[in-house]
Design a protein around this motif. Sequence first.
Motif, PDB file in Angstrom:
ATOM      1  N   LEU A   1     -22.139  -4.282   9.560  1.00  0.00           N
ATOM      2  CA  LEU A   1     -22.043  -5.497  10.365  1.00  0.00           C
ATOM      3  C   LEU A   1     -20.811  -5.507  11.264  1.00  0.00           C
ATOM      4  O   LEU A   1     -20.610  -6.445  12.030  1.00  0.00           O
ATOM      5  CB  LEU A   1     -22.013  -6.725   9.450  1.00  0.00           C
ATOM      6  N   GLY A   2     -19.969  -4.477  11.156  1.00  0.00           N
ATOM      7  CA  GLY A   2     -18.760  -4.409  11.971  1.00  0.00           C
ATOM      8  C   GLY A   2     -17.664  -5.335  11.513  1.00  0.00           C
ATOM      9  O   GLY A   2     -16.765  -5.691  12.286  1.00  0.00           O
ATOM     10  N   ARG A   3     -17.654  -5.750  10.218  1.00  0.00           N
ATOM     11  CA  ARG A   3     -16.639  -6.653   9.691  1.00  0.00           C
ATOM     12  C   ARG A   3     -15.456  -5.858   9.136  1.00  0.00           C
ATOM     13  O   ARG A   3     -15.627  -4.791   8.548  1.00  0.00           O
ATOM     14  CB  ARG A   3     -17.192  -7.544   8.589  1.00  0.00           C
ATOM     15  N   ALA A   4     -14.267  -6.399   9.316  1.00  0.00           N
ATOM     16  CA  ALA A   4     -13.054  -5.714   8.873  1.00  0.00           C
ATOM     17  C   ALA A   4     -12.908  -5.797   7.354  1.00  0.00           C
ATOM     18  O   ALA A   4     -12.958  -6.884   6.779  1.00  0.00           O
ATOM     19  CB  ALA A   4     -11.828  -6.328   9.540  1.00  0.00           C
ATOM     20  N   ALA A   5     -12.755  -4.649   6.712  1.00  0.00           N
ATOM     21  CA  ALA A   5     -12.514  -4.585   5.274  1.00  0.00           C
ATOM     22  C   ALA A   5     -11.907  -3.212   4.973  1.00  0.00           C
ATOM     23  O   ALA A   5     -12.408  -2.194   5.444  1.00  0.00           O
ATOM     24  CB  ALA A   5     -13.804  -4.783   4.485  1.00  0.00           C
ATOM     25  N   GLU A   6     -10.840  -3.180   4.202  1.00  0.00           N
ATOM     26  CA  GLU A   6     -10.111  -1.936   3.920  1.00  0.00           C
ATOM     27  C   GLU A   6     -10.338  -1.503   2.475  1.00  0.00           C
ATOM     28  O   GLU A   6     -10.058  -2.255   1.539  1.00  0.00           O
ATOM     29  CB  GLU A   6      -8.616  -2.168   4.169  1.00  0.00           C
ATOM     30  N   ARG A   7     -10.865  -0.285   2.282  1.00  0.00           N
ATOM     31  CA  ARG A   7     -11.046   0.248   0.932  1.00  0.00           C
ATOM     32  C   ARG A   7      -9.700   0.653   0.355  1.00  0.00           C
ATOM     33  O   ARG A   7      -8.851   1.223   1.034  1.00  0.00           O
ATOM     34  CB  ARG A   7     -11.975   1.465   0.963  1.00  0.00           C
ATOM     35  N   LEU A   8      -9.510   0.382  -0.945  1.00  0.00           N
ATOM     36  CA  LEU A   8      -8.259   0.697  -1.629  1.00  0.00           C
ATOM     37  C   LEU A   8      -8.558   1.448  -2.924  1.00  0.00           C
ATOM     38  O   LEU A   8      -9.554   1.180  -3.600  1.00  0.00           O
ATOM     39  CB  LEU A   8      -7.484  -0.586  -1.980  1.00  0.00           C
ATOM     40  N   THR A   9      -7.677   2.379  -3.272  1.00  0.00           N
ATOM     41  CA  THR A   9      -7.741   3.007  -4.587  1.00  0.00           C
ATOM     42  C   THR A   9      -7.149   2.047  -5.620  1.00  0.00           C
ATOM     43  O   THR A   9      -6.516   1.042  -5.279  1.00  0.00           O
ATOM     44  CB  THR A   9      -6.954   4.309  -4.605  1.00  0.00           C
ATOM     45  N   GLY A  10      -7.325   2.384  -6.885  1.00  0.00           N
ATOM     46  CA  GLY A  10      -6.737   1.565  -7.939  1.00  0.00           C
ATOM     47  C   GLY A  10      -5.220   1.481  -7.812  1.00  0.00           C
ATOM     48  O   GLY A  10      -4.632   0.414  -8.020  1.00  0.00           O
ATOM     49  N   ARG A  11      -4.580   2.592  -7.460  1.00  0.00           N
ATOM     50  CA  ARG A  11      -3.121   2.576  -7.305  1.00  0.00           C
ATOM     51  C   ARG A  11      -2.697   1.701  -6.133  1.00  0.00           C
ATOM     52  O   ARG A  11      -1.678   1.000  -6.206  1.00  0.00           O
ATOM     53  CB  ARG A  11      -2.608   4.009  -7.111  1.00  0.00           C
ATOM     54  N   GLU A  12      -3.463   1.749  -5.055  1.00  0.00           N
ATOM     55  CA  GLU A  12      -3.132   0.915  -3.892  1.00  0.00           C
ATOM     56  C   GLU A  12      -3.285  -0.565  -4.218  1.00  0.00           C
ATOM     57  O   GLU A  12      -2.506  -1.403  -3.751  1.00  0.00           O
ATOM     58  CB  GLU A  12      -4.022   1.307  -2.709  1.00  0.00           C
ATOM     59  N   VAL A  13      -4.277  -0.895  -5.043  1.00  0.00           N
ATOM     60  CA  VAL A  13      -4.436  -2.282  -5.479  1.00  0.00           C
ATOM     61  C   VAL A  13      -3.207  -2.721  -6.273  1.00  0.00           C
ATOM     62  O   VAL A  13      -2.665  -3.817  -6.057  1.00  0.00           O
ATOM     63  CB  VAL A  13      -5.711  -2.445  -6.334  1.00  0.00           C
ATOM     64  N   LYS A  14      -2.732  -1.854  -7.189  1.00  0.00           N
ATOM     65  CA  LYS A  14      -1.567  -2.188  -8.014  1.00  0.00           C
ATOM     66  C   LYS A  14      -0.314  -2.349  -7.171  1.00  0.00           C
ATOM     67  O   LYS A  14       0.547  -3.186  -7.474  1.00  0.00           O
ATOM     68  CB  LYS A  14      -1.357  -1.116  -9.081  1.00  0.00           C
ATOM     69  N   ARG A  15      -0.165  -1.539  -6.122  1.00  0.00           N
ATOM     70  CA  ARG A  15       1.007  -1.691  -5.251  1.00  0.00           C
ATOM     71  C   ARG A  15       0.950  -3.016  -4.495  1.00  0.00           C
ATOM     72  O   ARG A  15       1.975  -3.652  -4.265  1.00  0.00           O
ATOM     73  CB  ARG A  15       1.091  -0.527  -4.266  1.00  0.00           C
ATOM     74  N   LEU A  16      -0.253  -3.428  -4.137  1.00  0.00           N
ATOM     75  CA  LEU A  16      -0.415  -4.671  -3.387  1.00  0.00           C
ATOM     76  C   LEU A  16      -0.250  -5.894  -4.294  1.00  0.00           C
ATOM     77  O   LEU A  16       0.375  -6.888  -3.896  1.00  0.00           O
ATOM     78  CB  LEU A  16      -1.817  -4.690  -2.748  1.00  0.00           C
ATOM     79  N   GLU A  17      -0.805  -5.816  -5.498  1.00  0.00           N
ATOM     80  CA  GLU A  17      -0.726  -6.909  -6.462  1.00  0.00           C
ATOM     81  C   GLU A  17      -0.381  -6.331  -7.832  1.00  0.00           C
ATOM     82  O   GLU A  17      -1.242  -5.988  -8.619  1.00  0.00           O
ATOM     83  CB  GLU A  17      -2.060  -7.674  -6.545  1.00  0.00           C
ATOM     84  N   PRO A  18       0.933  -6.195  -8.141  1.00  0.00           N
ATOM     85  CA  PRO A  18       1.349  -5.539  -9.394  1.00  0.00           C
ATOM     86  C   PRO A  18       0.815  -6.207 -10.654  1.00  0.00           C
ATOM     87  O   PRO A  18       0.693  -5.554 -11.694  1.00  0.00           O
ATOM     88  CB  PRO A  18       2.880  -5.629  -9.332  1.00  0.00           C
ATOM     89  N   GLY A  19       0.486  -7.490 -10.595  1.00  0.00           N
ATOM     90  CA  GLY A  19       0.026  -8.190 -11.782  1.00  0.00           C
ATOM     91  C   GLY A  19      -1.431  -7.979 -12.118  1.00  0.00           C
ATOM     92  O   GLY A  19      -1.887  -8.368 -13.200  1.00  0.00           O
ATOM     93  N   VAL A  20      -2.182  -7.340 -11.220  1.00  0.00           N
ATOM     94  CA  VAL A  20      -3.597  -7.090 -11.471  1.00  0.00           C
ATOM     95  C   VAL A  20      -3.745  -6.022 -12.552  1.00  0.00           C
ATOM     96  O   VAL A  20      -2.954  -5.077 -12.634  1.00  0.00           O
ATOM     97  CB  VAL A  20      -4.306  -6.658 -10.161  1.00  0.00           C
ATOM     98  N   GLY A  21      -4.751  -6.159 -13.406  1.00  0.00           N
ATOM     99  CA  GLY A  21      -4.975  -5.195 -14.471  1.00  0.00           C
ATOM    100  C   GLY A  21      -5.430  -3.841 -13.948  1.00  0.00           C
ATOM    101  O   GLY A  21      -5.535  -3.622 -12.737  1.00  0.00           O
TER     102      GLY A  21
END
Length: 357
Positions: free
Chosen positions: A115-135
Amino acid sequence: MTNLAVVGGGVIGLSAAWRAAAKNHQVTLYDPEPARGGASWLAGGMLAPVTEAWPGEEDVLRLGEASLKRWPDFARDLEKEGVDPGLAGHGTLVVAFDSADAGHLDILAGHLHELGRAAERLTGREVKRLEPGVGSVRSGLRVPGDLAVDNRKLLDALYAACTGQGVRFVRERVEELPDAEAVVLAAGAWTGRLHPLLADAVRPLKGEILRLRPRRGCLPPPTHTVRALVEGRPIYLVPRGDQELVLGATQYEAGFDQAVTARGVRELLDGAERVFPAITEYELTEIAAGLRAGSRDALPYLGALDGRVFAATGHHRNGLLMAPVTADAVVAWLEGDEPPEDTAAASPARLHQKEHV
């Protein structure tokens, strides 16, 4: 100038009443608890059409995005009326815990890409760097364009704006259509009782929601709205500017039952602990259940039911998101103008079409 009756004092009814009154229409709003009862008071506040998107619901996405574009001006206009509605632009983070969740995330990411919508794929490590409190997670999807709003600040702002524009409030439940030149039906899950065409088209969908606050020494809430599927059940955590965290939401068919169940609370807390483990030490400040207004096909009903009655109901999970475009549709109807382009698919005329199939 039209004598307009608005039935329903949640976010949809208040938005329509405010915008109509600002155009010099004479507006009376009927609700026993305007700005306090109903699903709007219990909403999570996500304005996230992209992360709600799913194949087959493209009309819902288009309508949601059309309304999202209106939200910054809508919020600024409300603030000019005297109360800040608490709009935030922190975006959404969708996370996957296991292979099944990751597969769901892949479908969503692929659909948004098509659909041409903006969304960025992240690895598990990238998620943790962005939100350290996430499991511990396998992967994530970052959607920067999503917004969020403090639903209770929003309701206060809309009530103040309506009062400032001269809207008259009648604090009673309506059992039949008011005597007015024009009527807007925005009574949420109860709207089906007010017009025969909506009787079997709008149904209540129950959802429990929790509010929590970090105690001394706890990790602060996430900076993004965090969404996940936990064993197939959707869950979201929405941060508020005052360190509050909104946790939701269960969803199931239960008629008009608004009792909070132990099962619902347990599911939310169990899921939240996997998403954000620190939440187990948070103070639980509120537990409640509300009724969303479901439609037959996930789209709301926006449009004329007959010469004097306009439907503004069936928004399901998107009432707050779609409030601006719904209010614009109401004003266009009153003024005899063309409705917003993306509301065409939501016309109640589709109910007539299905009756004749």
